[in-house]
Design a protein around this motif. Structure first.
Motif, PDB file in Angstrom:
ATOM      1  N   TYR A  31       0.816  -1.251   0.167  1.00 48.97           N
ATOM      2  CA  TYR A  31      -0.032  -0.025   0.055  1.00 48.97           C
ATOM      3  C   TYR A  31       0.774   1.500  -0.081  1.00 48.97           C
ATOM      4  CZ  TYR A  31      -4.681  -2.365   0.824  1.00 48.97           C
ATOM      5  OH  TYR A  31      -5.622  -3.170   0.674  1.00 48.97           O
TER       6      TYR A  31
ATOM      7  N   ASN B 298      -6.294  11.464  -4.675  1.00 53.73           N
ATOM      8  CA  ASN B 298      -7.395  10.550  -4.405  1.00 53.73           C
ATOM      9  C   ASN B 298      -6.835   9.115  -3.943  1.00 53.73           C
ATOM     10  OD1 ASN B 298     -10.010  10.212  -3.630  1.00 53.73           O
ATOM     11  ND2 ASN B 298     -10.238   9.256  -5.415  1.00 53.73           N
ATOM     12  N   SER B 299      -6.447   8.326  -5.125  1.00 49.75           N
ATOM     13  CA  SER B 299      -5.621   7.042  -5.045  1.00 49.75           C
ATOM     14  C   SER B 299      -4.680   7.055  -3.615  1.00 49.75           C
ATOM     15  CB  SER B 299      -5.303   6.479  -6.195  1.00 49.75           C
ATOM     16  OG  SER B 299      -6.043   6.769  -7.354  1.00 49.75           O
TER      17      SER B 299
ATOM     18  N   THR C 207      -6.452   6.966  -0.449  1.00 45.76           N
ATOM     19  CA  THR C 207      -7.217   5.490  -0.189  1.00 45.76           C
ATOM     20  C   THR C 207      -6.068   4.570   0.279  1.00 45.76           C
ATOM     21  OG1 THR C 207      -8.763   6.090  -1.950  1.00 45.76           O
ATOM     22  CG2 THR C 207      -8.442   3.930  -1.413  1.00 45.76           C
ATOM     23  N   ASP C 208      -4.986   4.583  -0.321  1.00 44.55           N
ATOM     24  CA  ASP C 208      -3.850   3.517  -0.268  1.00 44.55           C
ATOM     25  C   ASP C 208      -3.328   3.774   1.312  1.00 44.55           C
ATOM     26  OD1 ASP C 208      -4.275   2.121  -2.271  1.00 44.55           O
ATOM     27  OD2 ASP C 208      -2.679   3.086  -3.273  1.00 44.55           O
TER      28      ASP C 208
ATOM     29  N   GLU D 162      -5.436   2.610   4.220  1.00 42.25           N
ATOM     30  CA  GLU D 162      -5.776   1.416   4.361  1.00 42.25           C
ATOM     31  C   GLU D 162      -4.444   1.021   5.288  1.00 42.25           C
ATOM     32  OE1 GLU D 162      -7.341  -1.335   3.660  1.00 42.25           O
ATOM     33  OE2 GLU D 162      -9.053   0.556   2.941  1.00 42.25           O
TER      34      GLU D 162
END
Length: 370
Positions: A42, A56-57, A60-61, A64
């Motif tokens: 991640y 944005n990506s 998200t990672d 996580e």
């Protein structure tokens, strides 16, 4: 009542927030204990996304990774978690979610201070400096406190002639400007310009950004001629470097000066220039929605009511299509609704039997944008 009253509230907020999105530095290096392959995966993908400006990506990672660390037994007060928090904060900054960013930098800071991680401390101090002078409920005294800590850390880590020191001086100058201490603001901004000119030569992008802040000192004092002089210098440099973000900011500053002087035709010309820059750039973000909204206000005040409505609808659609809805987006959507209510009350000649709320919902859902 006219749209000027409702739009001036968001105008003031957005003028402040223009300064918050500066050129993003590289990702923080986060060391993950061996064997934690999921977290490593991640982090690697988040870092790649961040460097590609796919915030944005990346967010998200990184979120996580945060879950993985918080579910592990060894997450408490470790440097890796502090780095993750800081990177999440920087993603939120780029997505205009400044209150969420502030929360994560404030999570990172006690850990980095306890572990004496000066590089991460500097990142946290610097970002909290910018956020606290930018958000509508920010604390200028706290921003200045973080600024002084960032100044000391930058001096120890990078030296008094470094770009980091120049950026700190520039942002401390902005804090003093917002506090109304214009002599102190000028002092710090001049120090920043000297450093940037020595590092990058005359007429560099970094100094152009500082000229934009110098203009704000004079605008706040009502000395518009001097403000426009600094904006002209910034514009010339930014056009040469094709720095579209800051060029649009400069054009919006021109527009805001004319707005404050109730010269709405001139303000409209400069808001159109903002939009032309964005068309060349191909960027779609909160600022694009904001510029359409400001254009709507100028159009309304020159009695171009239907065109004003269409610009508000464009701004609303952009807000709705953004991948992350920040507090800024929500505030702007509410201001757009207020503007459309004014249009409905004073300029809409159609059937009003169903009332504003139904008219508004139908208008938004159909997206009647020409």
């Amino acid at each position: 009542m006219n749209i000027k009253k409702s739009s001036i509230l968001i105008l003031v907020l957005c003028i402040l927030l223009c300064s918050c999105q500066q050129k993003e530095k590289g990702k923080i290096v986060i060391d993950v204990p061996a064997g934690n392959s999921m977290a490593n995966s991640y982090i690697n993908s988040a870092g790649i996304a961040f460097e590609k400006k796919d915030y944005n990506s990346a967010l998200t990672d990184y979120l996580e990774v945060e879950k993985i660390f918080l579910n592990s037994e060894s997450h408490t007060n470790n440097n890796e978690l502090a780095g993750i928090y800081s990177m999440i904060g920087r993603c939120y900054v780029q997505l205009s979610a400044y209150h969420k960013a502030k929360d994560y930098f404030e999570k990172s800071l006690p850990i980095s201070e306890k572990l004496l991680d000066d590089k991460l401390n500097f990142e946290n101090y610097f970002n909290l400096l910018k956020i606290n002078y930018s958000i509508d409920d920010g604390n200028l005294e706290l921003a200045l406190e973080y600024g002084k800590k960032a100044e000391k850390t930058a001096l120890d880590l990078y030296g008094d002639k470094s770009s980091e020191m120049g950026e700190v001086y520039s942002n401390i100058g902005k804090v003093y400007c917002n506090m109304g201490e214009f002599d102190q603001a000028n002092k710090y901004l001049q120090k920043a310009i000297i450093i940037m000119d020595q590092l990058y030569g005359q007429d560099n992008e970094n100094s152009a950004v500082i000229y934009e802040k110098m203009a704000d000192i004079y605008r706040k004092q009502g000395e518009y001629y001097e403000a426009e002089g600094y904006l002209n210098k910034a514009e010339e440099i930014l056009k040469k470097y094709k720095n579209y973000y800051w060029l649009a900011v400069v054009y919006s500053d021109f527009g805001n000066i004319y707005w404050e002087n109730e010269k709405y035709e001139n303000a409209l010309d400069y808001y159109n220039k903002c939009l032309e820059v964005y068309e060349i750039w191909g960027k779609v973000d909160f600022d694009l929605a904001k510029y359409h909204y400001w254009k709507a206000g100028a159009l309304y005040n020159i009695k171009s009511y239907e065109s004003s409505k269409q610009e508000m609808l464009l701004a609303h659609k952009i807000c709705e299509d953004l991948p992350v809805k920040s507090e800024l987006t929500s505030t702007l959507v509410l201001s757009i609704k207020d503007g459309l209510k004014i249009y409905y009350d004073y300029n809409y000649d159609g059937d009003k039997s169903t009332g504003f709320e139904m008219w508004y919902e139908d208008l938004i859902s159909s997206q009647m944008v020409q």
